[in-house]
Design an enzyme around this catalytic site. Structure first.
Site, short mmCIF file in Angstrom:
data_model
loop_
_atom_site.label_atom_id
_atom_site.label_comp_id
_atom_site.label_asym_id
_atom_site.label_seq_id
_atom_site.Cartn_x
_atom_site.Cartn_y
_atom_site.Cartn_z
N GLY A 71 0.84 -1.19 0.00
CA GLY A 71 0.00 0.00 0.00
C GLY A 71 0.88 1.25 0.00
CB THR A 72 4.14 1.95 1.66
OG1 THR A 72 3.65 1.65 2.96
CG2 THR A 72 5.14 3.08 1.73
CG ASN A 151 -3.96 4.37 9.74
OD1 ASN A 151 -4.28 5.39 9.15
ND2 ASN A 151 -2.86 4.29 10.46
CD GLN A 179 -6.50 0.09 8.06
OE1 GLN A 179 -7.34 -0.75 8.39
NE2 GLN A 179 -5.22 -0.04 8.39
CB SER A 199 -2.37 -2.82 1.57
OG SER A 199 -1.39 -3.67 2.10
CB ALA A 200 -2.75 -8.26 -0.43
CG HIS A 201 -0.66 -6.40 5.08
ND1 HIS A 201 -0.66 -6.07 6.41
CD2 HIS A 201 -0.20 -5.31 4.42
CE1 HIS A 201 -0.19 -4.83 6.56
NE2 HIS A 201 0.09 -4.35 5.36
CB THR A 237 9.76 -10.52 -12.10
OG1 THR A 237 10.79 -10.32 -13.06
CG2 THR A 237 9.10 -11.87 -12.31
CB CYS A 325 3.49 3.12 11.28
SG CYS A 325 2.71 2.07 10.07
#
Ligand code: PLP
Length: 388
Positions: A71-72, A151, A179, A199-201, A237, A325
């Site tokens: 995401g960053t 967040n 989020q 962001s996937a996580h 890649t 963070c």
């Protein structure tokens, strides 16, 4: 000791269905999607299928999705990319005071390169007034970046109204939806969004995979130059297992979103009720209604958030006293300070974020533990003892 995880805004466990979907791409389906042989084509098909799954949650076209490493990276590509592409047109960027560091620090970096950045404040509930965004627009404004959901406090911004203003003025509009994506509905057309970070996580997918939605014909200079992957917009890649994981996590999120909103809202409300019933001096942070279903941010008088967090951790309960963070930085949260909280209350804050695997039993145990530890900490504190 059975542990309880209540920090889903920091990261989510990978859903076992997502792990299953990813595994073949570490083993037999290891081809490079840029290769023209069958191994490569097999991987390419999976990357494209994942792209489609992401667009399904946004109302976008597959050609508008660029996979990133986080995401960053998506936030940085959007902000730096637009600034570089449009620097001849103007050098002014508008954002808010409560953005994630990925946006705030990137804006600071652009400011160090000669761009002017306006950080629009929010009200006491953490909502930015669209008319304040409009008033900040100058002749040279090229980008507005306002997060969808915060967040730390879960507050949801009036994105559609801000998007409308940006569109009317011909200014590009980016939103950090890290989020909110997969948790609440998003429609990039209805919300007039030009760029959107994912962001996937945060949606039960793997760490180290993200995506940036870039509306067709939006000028963005890439951060990474190389083999021209992703139509030249992000060379590297492809992280095929990660992308497959993001795709699967997105499909599950689409199917289960309505039910998950109902479940987490009910559990979150129960948690709040129990905490408020058993503890005095609890302050609720954020907007009571315009908020993510799973998110609760509270300040507890006469208690240091970090002390409470560490005591809970000893009992196997994982929560946060701000964003992952800023935790450990020793500084009170910039988000809570932007809401106008005193430094003491900001330091007494707790972020509890629920998720797919949270149970009613865990809610009760967590509420009990918080009440018990707050009492213990207050009994030890000279200020706590003065309380009625
Ligand atoms: N934006 C927001 C609102 C976030 O909450 C986070 C992560 O906590 C990020 C961006 C960064 O995403 P990533 O961890 O994928 O780099």
């Amino acid at each position: 000791m059975k542990r309880i995880y209540m920090d889903y805004a920091a990261t989510t466990p990978v859903d076992p269905r997502v792990v299953e979907a990813m595994i073949p791409y570490f083993r037999e389906k290891f081809g490079n999607p840029s290769s023209i042989h069958s191994y490569g084509q097999e991987s390419l098909e999976s990357v494209d299928a994942a792209r489609l799954s992401v667009t399904d949650l946004l109302g976008a076209d597959p050609s508008e999705i660029v996979f990133t490493g986080s995401g960053t990276e998506a936030d940085n590509t959007a902000i730096q990319g637009v600034c570089r592409a449009l620097e001849k047109r103007g050098n002014h960027v508008i954002t808010t005071t409560i953005e994630h560091q990925a946006v705030l620090r990137c804006c600071e970096f652009m400011a160090s390169r000669g761009f002017e950045v306006t950080r629009v404040p929010v009200n006491k509930d953490g909502i930015v007034d669209p008319s304040d965004i409009e008033k900040s627009i100058q002749k040279g404004t090229i980008l507005i970046s306002v997060m969808h959901a915060n967040n730390e406090i879960g507050t949801i911004q009036p994105i559609a109204e801000i998007g409308k203003i940006a569109r009317k003025k011909g200014i590009l509009f980016h939103t950090d939806a890290v989020q909110s994506y997969g948790h609440i509905p998003i429609d990039v057309d209805a919300m007039s969004i030009d760029l959107l970070s994912i962001s996937a996580h945060k949606i039960y997918g793997p760490k180290g995979t993200g995506a940036l939605y870039i509306r067709e014909n939006t000028p963005v200079v890439p951060l990474l130059h190389g083999g021209s992957h992703e139509q030249g917009r992000r060379s590297s890649t492809h992280n095929v297992p990660g992308i497959v994981g993001l795709g699967k996590a997105s499909r599950i999120a689409k199917q289960e979103m309505d039910q998950e909103i109902k479940n987490t809202t009910a559990l979150r409300n129960q948690l709040l009720q129990l905490i408020e019933k058993n503890i005095s001096g609890v302050h609720f942070n954020g907007h009571p209604v315009d908020r993510l279903p799973n998110s609760l941010n509270l300040s507890i008088e006469h208690v240091e958030g970090e002390a409470l967090l560490m005591n809970l951790d000893l009992e196997g309960i994982a929560i946060s006293s701000g964003s992952a963070c800023s935790a450990g930085s020793g500084k009170p949260s910039h988000v809570l300070m932007a809401l106008g909280l005193s430094e003491t209350l900001a330091r007494g804050s707790l972020r509890l974020t629920l998720g797919r695997y949270t149970t009613r039993e865990e809610i009760e145990q967590t509420a009990d533990a918080i009440a018990r530890i707050v009492k213990k900490l207050r009994d030890l504190s000279p200020f706590g003892k003065e309380r009625p």
